[in-house]
Design an enzyme around this catalytic site. Structure first.
Site, PDB file in Angstrom:
ATOM      1  N   LYS A   8       0.853  -1.205   0.000  1.00 47.61           N
ATOM      2  CA  LYS A   8       0.000   0.000   0.000  1.00 47.61           C
ATOM      3  C   LYS A   8       0.883   1.248   0.000  1.00 47.61           C
ATOM      4  O   LYS A   8       0.660   2.179  -0.788  1.00 47.61           O
ATOM      5  CB  LYS A   8      -0.896   0.017   1.229  1.00 47.61           C
ATOM      6  N   ASN A   9       1.891   1.259   0.850  1.00 48.74           N
ATOM      7  CA  ASN A   9       2.669   2.493   1.043  1.00 48.74           C
ATOM      8  C   ASN A   9       3.687   2.751  -0.056  1.00 48.74           C
ATOM      9  O   ASN A   9       4.332   3.793  -0.062  1.00 48.74           O
ATOM     10  CB  ASN A   9       3.335   2.473   2.419  1.00 48.74           C
ATOM     11  N   CYS A  39      -4.775  12.854  12.067  1.00 46.47           N
ATOM     12  CA  CYS A  39      -5.533  11.595  12.147  1.00 46.47           C
ATOM     13  C   CYS A  39      -5.359  11.073  13.566  1.00 46.47           C
ATOM     14  O   CYS A  39      -4.729  11.702  14.410  1.00 46.47           O
ATOM     15  CB  CYS A  39      -5.026  10.594  11.108  1.00 46.47           C
ATOM     16  N   ARG A  70       0.232  15.066  12.169  1.00 47.42           N
ATOM     17  CA  ARG A  70       0.656  14.784  10.782  1.00 47.42           C
ATOM     18  C   ARG A  70       0.858  16.058   9.967  1.00 47.42           C
ATOM     19  O   ARG A  70       0.287  16.247   8.903  1.00 47.42           O
ATOM     20  CB  ARG A  70      -0.346  13.862  10.084  1.00 47.42           C
ATOM     21  N   ASP A  77       5.019   1.132  12.004  1.00 43.41           N
ATOM     22  CA  ASP A  77       3.812   0.434  11.524  1.00 43.41           C
ATOM     23  C   ASP A  77       3.718  -0.997  12.016  1.00 43.41           C
ATOM     24  O   ASP A  77       2.723  -1.668  11.753  1.00 43.41           O
ATOM     25  CB  ASP A  77       3.779   0.435   9.988  1.00 43.41           C
ATOM     26  N   ARG A  85      -8.489  -0.268   4.832  1.00 42.41           N
ATOM     27  CA  ARG A  85      -7.654   0.713   4.123  1.00 42.41           C
ATOM     28  C   ARG A  85      -6.287   0.131   3.790  1.00 42.41           C
ATOM     29  O   ARG A  85      -5.635   0.565   2.847  1.00 42.41           O
ATOM     30  CB  ARG A  85      -7.452   1.959   4.999  1.00 42.41           C
TER      31      ARG A  85
END
Ligand code: EPZ
Length: 416
Positions: free
Chosen positions: A22-23, A115, A120, A303, A395
């Site tokens: 994803k990243n 978030c 952020r 993460d 997500r």
């Protein structure tokens, strides 16, 4: 809102195929604004954030189609406006700002909010883009950017921000002259973006190190590119095996990019070895507690912090986790404690008591990786765990419950 019912599951066993990252895919999709011609991205995970990115590209004037795990993008006449309604759902959308400035000389992108895990800010992004010749105003929550043409610069980042490094690489790819980025993020996803842009004709070197050099080129062309495997998904499944006393074979597992995680898991007593067809992960003897400090790559990834915290609850003795990247990334702790964990948080540090018998309970997901840590906890907790708000999970994890069910987990999705 969907929820997952997770029941205590026997030792997991079997093969899990790791999806595309994803990243890596998110910045690469934003970079697709830069080239002219057809771009084919392979190994793209089917995730909510990817669909959001394709929606944004459509709004900006690109045609996108998403078949299986392949996305085809072709940009026509671009428009400079990225609306709040979309950017508020996915912060990474802000990365379209630099490419729009590079191609159009102007951009109107909604300022991303914070978030659950932190404020952020994007100051490092904007400071670097200003050094490349952009000017910005903030108007009614929108960043209004302009430039008469981006020019190479020597940028020293105050912190090796992943997103800011990616942003500046994209903006510099077609700037006039050379750009040097010092104190750049070294994450593999940054390197994957640079490798994609080089496949489009960019001239980038040093990706993966803290000094990246970009020689601006006049134009970029479409290409076909395969996105790297998702090291965080792989790391998450690396925790699921020992947690349940099982053994998993992880196919397409990028072990070299998970070195810091593998070192800590081996310290806990987990067996990790490269075998034909992937990486085998099994529970060794009793797990023992360890200390972990999250750091920029190649340090232990933030993460993976929530997921290893869950594993530490089952290990012998005390463990400590220090979260050095985000200011509020312990929200999974309160939920784990509701399941019987014994974790104390003081500032940026959590102390985890091991050998805890977790008991299933209704719990609330707060962010992507916290959701994963609660699903993992549900696999070992007595009874049923109801993980609510799993849109967070959707997500970032492609078919997580299907992949876990296929190796013996007892999980069902309840659609709201
Ligand atoms: C990327 O976020 C990832 N997201 C995050 O993954 C990951 O946790 C993070 O990198 C760190 O590895 C994507 O790639 C889409 P940063 P990013 O800029 O780029 C501060 C997940 O779960 N900062 O390296 O936003 C910032 O507040 C997500 O997949 C500034 O102060 O991370 C944070 O404290 C979560 N000013 C720290 O730096 C800036 O201009 C690291 O942020 C930028 C960042």
């Amino acid at each position: 809102m969907d929820k997952l019912i997770v029941e205590k599951s026997g030792p997991l066993s079997g093969t899990v195929t790791i999806s595309g990252s994803k990243n890596a895919a998110l910045p690469i999709l934003m970079a697709c604004i830069l080239p002219t011609g057809r771009i084919e991205l392979q190994n793209v995970p089917r995730l909510a954030d990817i669909r959001t990115s394709c929606k944004l590209l459509n709004i900006l004037g690109c045609n996108t189609s998403f078949e299986g795990n392949t996305v085809v993008i072709e940009c026509g006449q671009l428009n400079p406006h990225a609306p709040y309604e979309l950017v508020k759902t996915m912060r990474a959308s802000v990365l379209c700002l630099g490419p729009l400035l590079a191609v159009l000389g102007e951009a109107r992108v909604s300022m991303p909010g914070g978030c659950a895990i932190g404020a952020r800010p994007v100051d490092i992004h904007l400071t670097g883009l200003e050094q490349l010749g952009a000017t910005f105003e903030l108007e009614e929550g929108y960043i209004i950017g302009r430039t008469d043409g981006l020019k190479g610069a020597h940028i020293v980042m105050r912190f090796p921000s992943v997103g800011a490094t990616e942003h500046l690489i994209m903006a510099a790819a077609m700037a006039e002259g050379e750009t040097v980025i010092e104190n750049a993020a070294r994450e593999p996803e940054v390197a994957d973006l640079a490798n994609f842009l080089n496949a489009c004709g960019a001239r980038i070197e040093g990706q993966g190190t803290s000094v990246i050099r970009i020689e601006g080129v006049n134009g970029l062309r479409g290409t076909t590119y395969r996105v790297m495997s998702d090291r965080i998904e792989a790391g998450t499944f690396m925790m699921a095996a020992p947690l349940t006393g099982g053994e998993l074979l992880l196919e397409h597992c990028p072990l070299p990019e998970l070195d810091a995680v593998a070192v800590k898991l081996r310290e806990m007593g987990v067996c990790i070895e490269e075998v034909a067809g992937g990486v085998r992960v099994a529970c060794g003897d009793d797990l023992v507690g360890v200390d972990v400090e999250t750091m920029p790559y190649p340090g232990f990834p933030t993460d993976m912090q929530a997921q290893i915290t869950t594993l530490m609850c089952s290990a012998k003795g005390l463990s400590m986790v220090e979260e050095n990247i985000f200011e509020n990334r312990f929200m999974h702790v309160m939920e784990l404690n509701r399941m019987g964990a014994d974790i104390k948080v003081k500032g940026h540090t959590a102390i985890i008591k091991g050998m805890r018998k977790l008991v299933g309970a209704p719990v609330m997901a707060s962010d992507l990786r916290a959701s994963a840590s609660l699903v993992l906890a549900g696999l070992v907790a007595e009874g049923k765990t109801e993980v609510q708000r799993i849109y967070h999970l959707d997500r970032g994890y492609e078919k997580m419950e299907d992949k876990l069910t296929a190796v013996g987990a007892r999980i069902t999705r309840v659609r709201a």
